[in-house]
Write a protein that holds these residues in place. Sequence first.
Motif, PDB file in Angstrom:
ATOM      1  N   CYS A 147       4.957   2.500  -2.209  1.00  0.00           N
ATOM      2  CA  CYS A 147       5.214   0.940  -2.700  1.00  0.00           C
ATOM      3  C   CYS A 147       3.809   0.697  -3.368  1.00  0.00           C
ATOM      4  O   CYS A 147       3.757  -0.083  -4.424  1.00  0.00           O
ATOM      5  CB  CYS A 147       5.181   0.194  -1.519  1.00  0.00           C
ATOM      6  SG  CYS A 147       6.884   0.189  -0.784  1.00  0.00           S
ATOM      7  N   ALA A 148       2.618   1.315  -2.833  1.00  0.00           N
ATOM      8  CA  ALA A 148       1.450   0.925  -3.705  1.00  0.00           C
ATOM      9  C   ALA A 148       1.249   1.516  -4.878  1.00  0.00           C
ATOM     10  O   ALA A 148       0.795   1.084  -5.794  1.00  0.00           O
ATOM     11  CB  ALA A 148       0.306   1.346  -2.853  1.00  0.00           C
ATOM     12  N   TYR A 149       2.131   2.740  -5.099  1.00  0.00           N
ATOM     13  CA  TYR A 149       2.114   3.543  -6.291  1.00  0.00           C
ATOM     14  C   TYR A 149       3.088   2.961  -7.279  1.00  0.00           C
ATOM     15  O   TYR A 149       2.798   2.808  -8.446  1.00  0.00           O
ATOM     16  CB  TYR A 149       2.647   4.944  -6.190  1.00  0.00           C
ATOM     17  CG  TYR A 149       2.172   5.825  -7.242  1.00  0.00           C
ATOM     18  CD1 TYR A 149       1.040   5.898  -8.029  1.00  0.00           C
ATOM     19  CD2 TYR A 149       3.242   6.324  -8.163  1.00  0.00           C
ATOM     20  CE1 TYR A 149       1.154   6.824  -9.138  1.00  0.00           C
ATOM     21  CE2 TYR A 149       3.444   7.149  -9.138  1.00  0.00           C
ATOM     22  CZ  TYR A 149       2.100   7.127  -9.868  1.00  0.00           C
ATOM     23  OH  TYR A 149       2.060   7.961 -11.048  1.00  0.00           O
ATOM     24  N   ARG A 150       4.266   1.986  -6.730  1.00  0.00           N
ATOM     25  CA  ARG A 150       4.977   1.311  -7.417  1.00  0.00           C
ATOM     26  C   ARG A 150       4.190   0.382  -8.356  1.00  0.00           C
ATOM     27  O   ARG A 150       4.453  -0.082  -9.454  1.00  0.00           O
ATOM     28  CB  ARG A 150       5.969   0.840  -6.699  1.00  0.00           C
ATOM     29  CG  ARG A 150       6.931  -0.181  -7.363  1.00  0.00           C
ATOM     30  CD  ARG A 150       7.657  -1.364  -6.605  1.00  0.00           C
ATOM     31  NE  ARG A 150       6.387  -1.892  -5.931  1.00  0.00           N
ATOM     32  CZ  ARG A 150       6.845  -2.643  -4.543  1.00  0.00           C
ATOM     33  NH1 ARG A 150       7.986  -2.381  -4.218  1.00  0.00           N
ATOM     34  NH2 ARG A 150       5.834  -3.010  -3.921  1.00  0.00           N
ATOM     35  N   CYS A 166      -6.591   0.301  -5.602  1.00  0.00           N
ATOM     36  CA  CYS A 166      -7.708   0.472  -6.520  1.00  0.00           C
ATOM     37  C   CYS A 166      -7.228   0.238  -7.906  1.00  0.00           C
ATOM     38  O   CYS A 166      -7.853  -0.316  -8.876  1.00  0.00           O
ATOM     39  CB  CYS A 166      -8.679   1.648  -6.333  1.00  0.00           C
ATOM     40  SG  CYS A 166     -10.142   1.856  -7.485  1.00  0.00           S
ATOM     41  N   MET A 167      -6.306   1.614  -8.444  1.00  0.00           N
ATOM     42  CA  MET A 167      -6.078   1.496  -9.572  1.00  0.00           C
ATOM     43  C   MET A 167      -5.051   0.356 -10.134  1.00  0.00           C
ATOM     44  O   MET A 167      -5.322  -0.089 -11.256  1.00  0.00           O
ATOM     45  CB  MET A 167      -4.925   2.816  -9.564  1.00  0.00           C
ATOM     46  CG  MET A 167      -6.083   4.107  -9.424  1.00  0.00           C
ATOM     47  SD  MET A 167      -5.073   5.735  -9.454  1.00  0.00           S
ATOM     48  CE  MET A 167      -4.261   5.880 -11.143  1.00  0.00           C
ATOM     49  N   THR A 168      -4.479  -0.141  -9.344  1.00  0.00           N
ATOM     50  CA  THR A 168      -3.497  -1.350  -9.600  1.00  0.00           C
ATOM     51  C   THR A 168      -4.730  -2.527 -10.206  1.00  0.00           C
ATOM     52  O   THR A 168      -4.560  -3.216 -10.984  1.00  0.00           O
ATOM     53  CB  THR A 168      -2.745  -1.954  -8.651  1.00  0.00           C
ATOM     54  OG1 THR A 168      -1.713  -0.969  -8.226  1.00  0.00           O
ATOM     55  CG2 THR A 168      -1.997  -3.128  -8.873  1.00  0.00           C
ATOM     56  N   HIS A 169      -5.680  -2.680  -9.287  1.00  0.00           N
ATOM     57  CA  HIS A 169      -6.954  -3.712  -9.629  1.00  0.00           C
ATOM     58  C   HIS A 169      -7.448  -3.305 -10.976  1.00  0.00           C
ATOM     59  O   HIS A 169      -7.463  -4.299 -11.782  1.00  0.00           O
ATOM     60  CB  HIS A 169      -7.745  -3.672  -8.125  1.00  0.00           C
ATOM     61  CG  HIS A 169      -8.949  -4.580  -8.759  1.00  0.00           C
ATOM     62  ND1 HIS A 169      -8.708  -5.952  -8.696  1.00  0.00           N
ATOM     63  CD2 HIS A 169      -9.989  -4.534  -9.162  1.00  0.00           C
ATOM     64  CE1 HIS A 169      -9.846  -6.536  -9.097  1.00  0.00           C
ATOM     65  NE2 HIS A 169     -11.012  -5.620  -9.410  1.00  0.00           N
TER      66      HIS A 169
END
Length: 191
Positions: free
Chosen positions: A105-108, A171-174
């Motif tokens: 879900c975080a990778y989504r 972190c990557m999403t941010h």
Amino acid sequence: MHDLRGFFFGLTKQESKAPTPTILSAIQAAACMRPSVRISCATKRPSIALLVALVFANSSCFSAQYQPSVQEVLAALEKRSGIPETELQLLLGKCDASQSAMNICAYRDVVAADLVLQHTVARKIEQSPGCKASLEASTARWASDRARGCKQGAAKDYGSGSLAPMAESMCMTHELEQMTKRIERQRSCAR
């Protein structure tokens, strides 16, 4: 394409089992989640017009910024992770069911933010074709630094624990969201 099953589950393709198909409604419901809007009013019944205005003003589903569709995110997630769509639907339907589900879900969210960034870069290049080379070069340098920084930060905070992939994805999403904002604000070619 890399098979990311080990990243999320510690499994190879041969070890995983195909889940039963699930409906897409859970994914669709999660696609536009925003913190709820709290209204502090002297009266107990705020006007319907006020509520509607607040919902529209605070909803990313109605913003001017490009938002990838649930199907677009799911297709990109399937391609990047190597996990079949039916299995993704199962995991995304219950993000809190397991650490593996939380990781995917975080990778989504990473995939969705990356699709927004790609769209923003393409739109900026369309507006300023002369900036294409510098924009692509700066984005590529930034992506390398972002990946390394997020991986190091997650490793520092969580070591090789089960929370590390989720922390790295968050972190990557941010960072993707911040880069998208920078590119949107950019008025001339970066040097």
